[in-house]
Design a protein around this motif. Structure first.
Motif, PDB file in Angstrom:
ATOM      1  N   CYS A  87      44.456  41.263  52.917  1.00  0.00           N
ATOM      2  CA  CYS A  87      45.359  42.226  52.274  1.00  0.00           C
ATOM      3  C   CYS A  87      45.710  41.867  50.837  1.00  0.00           C
ATOM      4  O   CYS A  87      46.394  42.636  50.161  1.00  0.00           O
ATOM      5  CB  CYS A  87      46.644  42.348  53.080  1.00  0.00           C
ATOM      6  SG  CYS A  87      46.435  43.197  54.640  1.00  0.00           S
ATOM      7  N   LYS A  88      45.274  40.699  50.382  1.00  0.00           N
ATOM      8  CA  LYS A  88      45.703  40.225  49.064  1.00  0.00           C
ATOM      9  C   LYS A  88      45.397  41.193  47.939  1.00  0.00           C
ATOM     10  O   LYS A  88      46.147  41.295  46.967  1.00  0.00           O
ATOM     11  CB  LYS A  88      45.056  38.869  48.772  1.00  0.00           C
ATOM     12  CG  LYS A  88      45.696  37.703  49.519  1.00  0.00           C
ATOM     13  CD  LYS A  88      45.069  36.389  49.123  1.00  0.00           C
ATOM     14  CE  LYS A  88      45.780  35.212  49.775  1.00  0.00           C
ATOM     15  NZ  LYS A  88      45.170  33.915  49.391  1.00  0.00           N
ATOM     16  N   THR A  89      44.291  41.905  48.052  1.00  0.00           N
ATOM     17  CA  THR A  89      43.870  42.788  46.962  1.00  0.00           C
ATOM     18  C   THR A  89      44.128  44.268  47.248  1.00  0.00           C
ATOM     19  O   THR A  89      43.725  45.121  46.467  1.00  0.00           O
ATOM     20  CB  THR A  89      42.374  42.586  46.668  1.00  0.00           C
ATOM     21  OG1 THR A  89      41.617  42.865  47.871  1.00  0.00           O
ATOM     22  CG2 THR A  89      42.094  41.158  46.226  1.00  0.00           C
ATOM     23  N   LEU A  90      44.789  44.568  48.370  1.00  0.00           N
ATOM     24  CA  LEU A  90      45.031  45.973  48.696  1.00  0.00           C
ATOM     25  C   LEU A  90      45.984  46.627  47.706  1.00  0.00           C
ATOM     26  O   LEU A  90      45.832  47.806  47.368  1.00  0.00           O
ATOM     27  CB  LEU A  90      45.603  46.100  50.110  1.00  0.00           C
ATOM     28  CG  LEU A  90      44.625  45.951  51.272  1.00  0.00           C
ATOM     29  CD1 LEU A  90      45.342  46.196  52.591  1.00  0.00           C
ATOM     30  CD2 LEU A  90      43.449  46.910  51.133  1.00  0.00           C
ATOM     31  N   VAL A  91      46.975  45.882  47.265  1.00  0.00           N
ATOM     32  CA  VAL A  91      47.957  46.403  46.310  1.00  0.00           C
ATOM     33  C   VAL A  91      47.882  45.579  45.032  1.00  0.00           C
ATOM     34  O   VAL A  91      48.031  44.359  45.073  1.00  0.00           O
ATOM     35  CB  VAL A  91      49.390  46.328  46.878  1.00  0.00           C
ATOM     36  CG1 VAL A  91      50.388  46.884  45.871  1.00  0.00           C
ATOM     37  CG2 VAL A  91      49.480  47.082  48.194  1.00  0.00           C
ATOM     38  N   PRO A  92      47.618  46.192  43.884  1.00  0.00           N
ATOM     39  CA  PRO A  92      47.555  45.446  42.623  1.00  0.00           C
ATOM     40  C   PRO A  92      48.857  44.698  42.351  1.00  0.00           C
ATOM     41  O   PRO A  92      49.942  45.166  42.705  1.00  0.00           O
ATOM     42  CB  PRO A  92      47.322  46.548  41.572  1.00  0.00           C
ATOM     43  CG  PRO A  92      46.725  47.688  42.337  1.00  0.00           C
ATOM     44  CD  PRO A  92      47.339  47.629  43.699  1.00  0.00           C
TER      45      PRO A  92
ATOM     46  N   LEU B 157      52.702  47.591  53.329  1.00  0.00           N
ATOM     47  CA  LEU B 157      52.248  47.677  51.943  1.00  0.00           C
ATOM     48  C   LEU B 157      53.413  47.961  51.000  1.00  0.00           C
ATOM     49  O   LEU B 157      53.503  47.393  49.909  1.00  0.00           O
ATOM     50  CB  LEU B 157      51.190  48.769  51.811  1.00  0.00           C
ATOM     51  CG  LEU B 157      49.884  48.531  52.590  1.00  0.00           C
ATOM     52  CD1 LEU B 157      48.942  49.715  52.427  1.00  0.00           C
ATOM     53  CD2 LEU B 157      49.211  47.245  52.130  1.00  0.00           C
ATOM     54  N   GLU B 158      54.317  48.829  51.424  1.00  0.00           N
ATOM     55  CA  GLU B 158      55.461  49.165  50.575  1.00  0.00           C
ATOM     56  C   GLU B 158      56.369  47.952  50.385  1.00  0.00           C
ATOM     57  O   GLU B 158      56.887  47.709  49.290  1.00  0.00           O
ATOM     58  CB  GLU B 158      56.246  50.323  51.190  1.00  0.00           C
ATOM     59  CG  GLU B 158      57.334  50.870  50.288  1.00  0.00           C
ATOM     60  CD  GLU B 158      57.973  52.123  50.862  1.00  0.00           C
ATOM     61  OE1 GLU B 158      58.398  52.073  52.030  1.00  0.00           O
ATOM     62  OE2 GLU B 158      58.036  53.141  50.152  1.00  0.00           O
ATOM     63  N   SER B 159      56.551  47.180  51.447  1.00  0.00           N
ATOM     64  CA  SER B 159      57.388  45.983  51.342  1.00  0.00           C
ATOM     65  C   SER B 159      56.773  44.966  50.399  1.00  0.00           C
ATOM     66  O   SER B 159      57.489  44.285  49.655  1.00  0.00           O
ATOM     67  CB  SER B 159      57.590  45.360  52.726  1.00  0.00           C
ATOM     68  OG  SER B 159      58.298  46.235  53.575  1.00  0.00           O
ATOM     69  N   THR B 160      55.462  44.858  50.417  1.00  0.00           N
ATOM     70  CA  THR B 160      54.780  43.951  49.495  1.00  0.00           C
ATOM     71  C   THR B 160      55.064  44.342  48.050  1.00  0.00           C
ATOM     72  O   THR B 160      55.370  43.494  47.197  1.00  0.00           O
ATOM     73  CB  THR B 160      53.258  43.965  49.744  1.00  0.00           C
ATOM     74  OG1 THR B 160      53.000  43.496  51.072  1.00  0.00           O
ATOM     75  CG2 THR B 160      52.527  43.078  48.741  1.00  0.00           C
TER      76      THR B 160
END
Length: 379
Positions: free
Chosen positions: A45-50, A112-115
């Protein structure tokens, strides 16, 4: 210990029905299962969200004041620390999930939103950061922390390791639209022929809870009759090779009577019957419940997600007589998260929510203090 009478009574006062739309489209469930394999692995998941993904929050406005701003709800947590919640959670308070698949979409989106929110808070200089929530909020906070790549305090209140028991043996199972689910399961063969083959989590949890969660309950008391038709008794468990998310796959042999055997085998073979369908197929209600258990465990079981970076920063608060979140027959959080602490309250789900907020706050204080002592320079 039994279940809280207040929990059962309160549930009966509510007329809300869950999953009125059914399971969700088979193609959507397939995509969700594939997405779960990604979202359940912190490294993937490291690269799912910039890293610099924009969050439209204005730092100049004080977080100690409640307000809705650019899609997010900001509020103080009882003068303890500022709290931040997606505004969708505010709007959804009086709504219910239309499809079973909606629960999984909500969980993945929240991770994802929490990240994004935690990264924004870090960039803005807020420290220390932590996650907490009550009931489903506690479960969602747990999901978010499994995906966070750093040590972080976590205090899930009145939640546990999987949602499968919540919707099959807890009081909320009575709010599930089983008529709709059974009809869809019977009419659309894709659920049985294709979706079941994709279920990779096949641990003891799904098939033990039906019988074990009811042990010790006074069956003569109609107020506590939560079981309904929970399915055939569970027999021996045969361990098979392989597994997913750290959980072994199993083959389950269950007997409806002494002469009938029904086998649910691992992954692709789980739905194969040892005798003819006409001879030993369980009731449609039983099959729908077992399907619900399998789907819920596949997508919500904490054993299918990465273990938080530092589980010693986790303090779980649970109610001993919680009828909403059954714990019998499922893996406990300490089994999945070594070193986490569990604090039990007397009473049930509703009474704990109404009268035990002080205990929740103390757990939050303790988790943050633990973090600050252990990681004084980690910010």
């Amino acid at each position: 210990m039994g279940v809280s009478r207040l929990d059962v009574f309160y549930r009966r006062l509510l007329l809300t029905k869950l999953f009125i739309g059914g399971w969700g489209k088979p193609e959507d469930l397939k995509r969700i299962f594939e997405f779960r394999k990604i979202i359940g692995d912190r490294e993937r998941c490291k690269t799912l969200v910039p890293e610099d993904y924009p969050v439209y929050l204005n730092k100049t406005e004080e977080l100690t004041d409640c307000y809705i701003h650019e899609g997010y709800f900001i509020s103080p947590l009882e003068h303890l620390v500022p709290g931040i919640l997606p505004s969708e959670a505010v709007k959804a308070r009086r709504s219910s999930l239309k499809n079973v698949s909606d629960l999984f979409v909500m969980g993945g989106a929240l991770i994802l939103e929490s990240t994004v929110l935690l990264r924004w808070l870090e960039r803005e200089g807020y420290w220390p950061l932590g996650m907490t929530g009550i009931s489903m909020g506690g479960y969602m906070a747990s999901l978010a922390v499994t995906n966070w790549p750093k040590p972080i305090p976590l205090v899930p209140c009145l939640s546990w390791s999987t949602a499968s028991s919540v919707f099959t043996t807890g009081v909320l199972s009575k709010a599930v639209n089983w008529t709709k689910l059974e009809k869809q399961y019977a009419v659309n063969s894709l659920y049985e022929q294709e979706i079941i083959k994709l279920l990779e989590y096949c641990g003891d949890d799904s098939f033990k809870m039906g019988s074990e969660s009811l042990k010790g309950k006074d069956s003569s008391d109609p107020l506590l009759d939560l079981s309904g038709d929970l399915g055939v008794p569970v027999g021996q468990h045969f361990r098979a090779e392989g597994g997913s998310g750290g959980a072994d796959r199993h083959c389950f042999m269950s007997s409806a009577n002494s002469s009938q055997t029904h086998c649910l085998s691992s992954a692709a073979d789980r739905k194969k019957k040892t005798f003819s369908t006409q001879c030993c197929r369980p009731s449609l209600h039983t099959e729908s419940i077992n399907f619900m258990k399998g789907v819920m465990d596949e997508c919500t079981h904490m054993a299918n997600f990465s273990v938080p970076v530092d589980t010693s920063l986790i303090i779980v608060v649970q109610a001993k007589e919680d009828a909403y979140i059954p714990r019998a027959g499922v893996l406990s959080l300490p089994e999945i998260w070594p070193e986490c602490e569990v604090r039990f309250l007397r009473g049930g789900h509703i009474s704990a929510y109404l009268f035990k907020q002080k205990v929740f706050r103390q757990a939050i204080y303790d988790a943050f203090n633990r973090f600050c002592l252990k990681y004084p320079t980690l910010h």
